[in-house]
Design a protein around this motif. Structure first.
Motif, PDB file in Angstrom:
ATOM      1  N   ASN A  43      12.203 119.161 -11.127  1.00 17.32           N
ATOM      2  CA  ASN A  43      12.501 117.958 -11.599  1.00 17.32           C
ATOM      3  C   ASN A  43      13.617 117.919 -12.496  1.00 17.32           C
ATOM      4  OD1 ASN A  43      10.403 116.338 -11.064  1.00 17.32           O
ATOM      5  ND2 ASN A  43       8.673 117.296 -12.629  1.00 17.32           N
ATOM      6  N   LEU A  44      14.567 117.255 -11.905  1.00 19.51           N
ATOM      7  CA  LEU A  44      16.152 117.161 -12.418  1.00 19.51           C
ATOM      8  C   LEU A  44      16.182 115.910 -13.373  1.00 19.51           C
ATOM      9  CD1 LEU A  44      17.868 117.949  -9.188  1.00 19.51           C
ATOM     10  CD2 LEU A  44      17.181 119.573 -11.028  1.00 19.51           C
ATOM     11  N   ARG A  45      17.177 115.979 -14.297  1.00 21.15           N
ATOM     12  CA  ARG A  45      17.254 114.745 -15.116  1.00 21.15           C
ATOM     13  C   ARG A  45      17.878 113.800 -14.483  1.00 21.15           C
ATOM     14  NH1 ARG A  45      21.146 116.488 -20.208  1.00 21.15           N
ATOM     15  NH2 ARG A  45      20.940 114.282 -20.391  1.00 21.15           N
ATOM     16  N   VAL A  46      17.369 112.621 -14.289  1.00 21.32           N
ATOM     17  CA  VAL A  46      17.364 111.364 -13.580  1.00 21.32           C
ATOM     18  C   VAL A  46      18.718 110.679 -14.487  1.00 21.32           C
ATOM     19  CG1 VAL A  46      16.764 109.233 -13.022  1.00 21.32           C
ATOM     20  CG2 VAL A  46      15.180 111.208 -12.971  1.00 21.32           C
ATOM     21  N   GLY A  47      18.647 110.581 -15.914  1.00 21.26           N
ATOM     22  CA  GLY A  47      19.858 109.711 -16.348  1.00 21.26           C
ATOM     23  C   GLY A  47      19.348 108.292 -16.140  1.00 21.26           C
ATOM     24  N   THR A  48      20.391 107.338 -16.426  1.00 20.40           N
ATOM     25  CA  THR A  48      20.094 106.019 -16.242  1.00 20.40           C
ATOM     26  C   THR A  48      20.070 105.650 -14.926  1.00 20.40           C
ATOM     27  OG1 THR A  48      22.554 105.701 -16.406  1.00 20.40           O
ATOM     28  CG2 THR A  48      21.199 105.581 -18.572  1.00 20.40           C
ATOM     29  N   LEU A  49      19.696 104.414 -14.460  1.00 24.78           N
ATOM     30  CA  LEU A  49      19.853 103.933 -13.221  1.00 24.78           C
ATOM     31  C   LEU A  49      21.487 103.579 -12.719  1.00 24.78           C
ATOM     32  CD1 LEU A  49      18.187 102.804 -10.650  1.00 24.78           C
ATOM     33  CD2 LEU A  49      18.300 100.606 -11.765  1.00 24.78           C
ATOM     34  N   ASP A  50      22.116 103.175 -13.791  1.00 26.89           N
ATOM     35  CA  ASP A  50      23.672 103.053 -13.375  1.00 26.89           C
ATOM     36  C   ASP A  50      24.382 104.246 -12.786  1.00 26.89           C
ATOM     37  OD1 ASP A  50      23.234 100.378 -13.736  1.00 26.89           O
ATOM     38  OD2 ASP A  50      24.246 100.321 -15.880  1.00 26.89           O
ATOM     39  N   SER A  51      24.016 105.366 -13.563  1.00 27.58           N
ATOM     40  CA  SER A  51      24.728 106.580 -13.198  1.00 27.58           C
ATOM     41  C   SER A  51      24.038 107.034 -11.893  1.00 27.58           C
ATOM     42  CB  SER A  51      24.326 107.511 -14.604  1.00 27.58           C
ATOM     43  OG  SER A  51      22.956 107.926 -14.405  1.00 27.58           O
ATOM     44  N   LEU A  52      22.905 106.878 -11.727  1.00 26.62           N
ATOM     45  CA  LEU A  52      22.313 107.189 -10.384  1.00 26.62           C
ATOM     46  C   LEU A  52      22.899 106.667  -9.216  1.00 26.62           C
ATOM     47  CD1 LEU A  52      20.098 109.546  -9.570  1.00 26.62           C
ATOM     48  CD2 LEU A  52      18.421 107.711  -9.766  1.00 26.62           C
ATOM     49  N   LEU A  53      23.164 105.131  -9.516  1.00 26.97           N
ATOM     50  CA  LEU A  53      23.879 104.281  -8.513  1.00 26.97           C
ATOM     51  C   LEU A  53      25.056 104.887  -8.266  1.00 26.97           C
ATOM     52  CD1 LEU A  53      22.377 100.946  -9.297  1.00 26.97           C
ATOM     53  CD2 LEU A  53      22.057 101.997  -7.199  1.00 26.97           C
ATOM     54  N   ALA A  54      25.821 105.185  -9.375  1.00 28.16           N
ATOM     55  CA  ALA A  54      27.111 105.690  -9.251  1.00 28.16           C
ATOM     56  C   ALA A  54      27.461 107.007  -8.593  1.00 28.16           C
ATOM     57  CB  ALA A  54      28.064 105.584 -10.481  1.00 28.16           C
ATOM     58  N   LEU A  55      26.283 107.830  -8.796  1.00 30.89           N
ATOM     59  CA  LEU A  55      26.271 109.159  -8.184  1.00 30.89           C
ATOM     60  C   LEU A  55      26.083 109.122  -6.576  1.00 30.89           C
ATOM     61  CD1 LEU A  55      26.473 112.345  -8.396  1.00 30.89           C
ATOM     62  CD2 LEU A  55      23.862 112.127  -8.861  1.00 30.89           C
ATOM     63  N   SER A  56      25.181 107.925  -6.318  1.00 28.30           N
ATOM     64  CA  SER A  56      24.868 107.988  -4.824  1.00 28.30           C
ATOM     65  C   SER A  56      25.990 107.395  -3.872  1.00 28.30           C
ATOM     66  CB  SER A  56      23.666 106.763  -4.657  1.00 28.30           C
ATOM     67  OG  SER A  56      23.374 106.635  -3.422  1.00 28.30           O
ATOM     68  N   ASP A  57      26.779 106.691  -4.792  1.00 28.66           N
ATOM     69  CA  ASP A  57      28.004 106.192  -4.101  1.00 28.66           C
ATOM     70  C   ASP A  57      28.859 107.530  -3.427  1.00 28.66           C
ATOM     71  OD1 ASP A  57      27.481 103.706  -4.075  1.00 28.66           O
ATOM     72  OD2 ASP A  57      28.822 103.405  -5.875  1.00 28.66           O
ATOM     73  N   ASP A  58      28.924 108.691  -4.373  1.00 33.77           N
ATOM     74  CA  ASP A  58      29.796 109.892  -4.087  1.00 33.77           C
ATOM     75  C   ASP A  58      29.117 110.987  -3.255  1.00 33.77           C
ATOM     76  OD1 ASP A  58      31.624 108.492  -5.610  1.00 33.77           O
ATOM     77  OD2 ASP A  58      30.964 109.652  -7.639  1.00 33.77           O
ATOM     78  N   LEU A  59      27.588 110.790  -3.186  1.00 35.69           N
ATOM     79  CA  LEU A  59      26.954 111.887  -2.593  1.00 35.69           C
ATOM     80  C   LEU A  59      27.406 112.041  -1.027  1.00 35.69           C
ATOM     81  CD1 LEU A  59      23.197 111.501  -4.031  1.00 35.69           C
ATOM     82  CD2 LEU A  59      24.829 113.302  -4.281  1.00 35.69           C
ATOM     83  N   LEU A  60      27.434 111.244  -0.085  1.00 32.05           N
ATOM     84  CA  LEU A  60      28.076 111.365   1.074  1.00 32.05           C
ATOM     85  C   LEU A  60      28.990 112.038   1.301  1.00 32.05           C
ATOM     86  CD1 LEU A  60      26.557 110.728   3.829  1.00 32.05           C
ATOM     87  CD2 LEU A  60      27.617 108.659   3.902  1.00 32.05           C
ATOM     88  N   LYS A  61      30.156 111.521   0.447  1.00 34.39           N
ATOM     89  CA  LYS A  61      31.498 112.075   0.606  1.00 34.39           C
ATOM     90  C   LYS A  61      31.487 113.448   0.135  1.00 34.39           C
ATOM     91  CE  LYS A  61      34.739 110.601  -2.355  1.00 34.39           C
ATOM     92  NZ  LYS A  61      35.822 109.704  -3.104  1.00 34.39           N
ATOM     93  N   SER A  62      30.977 113.754  -1.094  1.00 35.75           N
ATOM     94  CA  SER A  62      30.883 115.145  -1.498  1.00 35.75           C
ATOM     95  C   SER A  62      30.111 115.985  -0.701  1.00 35.75           C
ATOM     96  CB  SER A  62      30.129 115.119  -3.087  1.00 35.75           C
ATOM     97  OG  SER A  62      30.967 114.351  -3.844  1.00 35.75           O
TER      98      SER A  62
END
Length: 375
Positions: A43-62
């Motif tokens: 179980n990892l730290r989810v944080g806010t939904l906004d931070s999760l959405l922003a992270l999702s944008d970078d996941l594929l590129k990373s």
């Protein structure tokens, strides 16, 4: 060892254990040749939904970056093993074969503390892999520089007589040097040898009669000596060039010859040493990058599952290695087991008006799914 795996997660309705048992049963019954493993993600730290959405944008590129560095090091290992003539080694992570590391994945909390945010974990992985890639570039550049120097020397030693180093072909007794006399080296096309022998004495005045001797011959040229007075050497060069004979600049020096020989031996030793060192570094670094990549894949499964299924985290993550012929059957099983919770919103674009899976692969499914290509 499979070279391609699927990392997937399915929404849990009641019990993760019950879902896992059902999945095992369905795979065993309908696609028995498909290996199936649990992908143990903490179980990892989810944080806010906004931070999760922003992270999702970078996941594929990373992911493309980390995966690319992993493949780059693997290709470098294969090249070095082939050049070295050593038997290809089984790549490992901390002594464990890479496929076993994936299929028995255990999160390394010492390297990637679960108390860190997802962004901190992803940025840490990206930074770690970037440093390894930079180090790889420096090491490969140093190795290739030595290889290039050796290639230049080898070309000079193995090229045609028009360009190659002549020091290995000319002996001290072939050269006459005195106060007035010099010996020149002439590169003569093979088809012009009779012309050379018939004309060299008359190309200028003060050529020593019958002084030309053939030292070497390759597929294109023959190498001849000619002895003459030093004061007419320039005139001889000009006349020889007009007839298609090339006079090579050459000055015999035993010291220079020994120096070139020592330089060659040193470069050969440097190349062997640097190749061995680079290969060992690549073995170690590949394990580090592969481990980082698998942790990144775990973060990706976790974050996309939260965005797909919502909070609190309730999903079953697993890794499969279906054969090409079993893909459709396995997809059907996964879709049936994920049906009933948000599945309508994650059909393909043809099925649902243009909605695509957030952060997933180009093919949309009612469950999280992306491919891990090990090679």
């Amino acid at each position: 060892m499979a070279s391609r795996y699927w990392a997937v997660s399915l929404p849990v309705q009641d019990s993760a254990t019950a879902l896992w048992n059902t999945l095992q049963e369905q795979i065993s019954k309908n696609s028995f040749d498909t290996p199936l493993y649990r992908f143990n993600i903490p179980n990892l730290r989810v944080g806010t939904l906004d931070s999760l959405l922003a992270l999702s944008d970078d996941l594929l590129k990373s992911n493309s970056f980390v995966e690319g560095v992993s493949h780059k090091i693997r290709r470098q290992i294969e090249d070095l093993e082939r050049v070295s003539g050593v038997e290809s080694s089984s790549l490992t992570v901390d002594g464990v074969p890479v496929d076993s590391y994936l299929t028995r994945f255990v999160w390394d909390d010492a390297k990637y503390p679960v108390v860190s945010t997802l962004r901190e974990i992803v940025d840490g992985i990206h930074s770690q892999v970037s440093k390894i890639e930079d180090d790889l570039k420096v090491r490969v550049a140093e190795y290739n520089n030595v290889r290039s120097q050796l290639n230049v020397i080898n070309r000079k030693q193995s090229g045609s007589l028009a360009v190659r180093d002549l020091s290995n072909l000319v002996k001290p007794e072939d050269i006459v040097t005195s106060e007035h006399l010099v010996t020149l080296l002439s590169v003569v096309p093979k088809y012009s040898q009779k012309d050379w022998l018939a004309s060299y004495e008359t190309l200028t005045n003060y050529v020593v009669p019958r002084s030309s001797k053939k030292l070497h011959e390759d597929n294109e040229y023959a190498l001849y000596t000619v002895t003459l007075f030093g004061r007419v050497a320039d005139n001889f060069r000009t006349a020889a060039r007009e007839k298609g004979f090339q006079i090579r600049d050459f000055e015999y020096s035993s010291e220079a010859h020994e120096s070139r020989k020592e330089d060659l031996e040193r470069l050969v030793q440097d190349q062997d040493r640097m190749r061995s060192s680079l290969l060992q570094w690549c073995y170690t670094s590949y394990g580090e990058v592969f481990s980082a990549w698998m942790h990144f894949c775990a973060v990706r499964v976790f974050s996309e599952s939260i965005l797909r299924y919502g909070l609190p985290p309730s999903f079953l993550a697993c890794v499969l290695a279906p054969s090409t012929k079993s893909e459709k059957k396995v997809r059907s099983i996964l879709e049936q087991l994920s049906d009933g919770r948000n599945s309508t919103y994650w059909k393909s674009e043809d099925e649902v008006g243009g909605m695509a899976a957030l952060g997933g692969d180009s093919d949309s499914h009612p469950y999280v799914s992306f491919t891990i290509n090990l090679v």
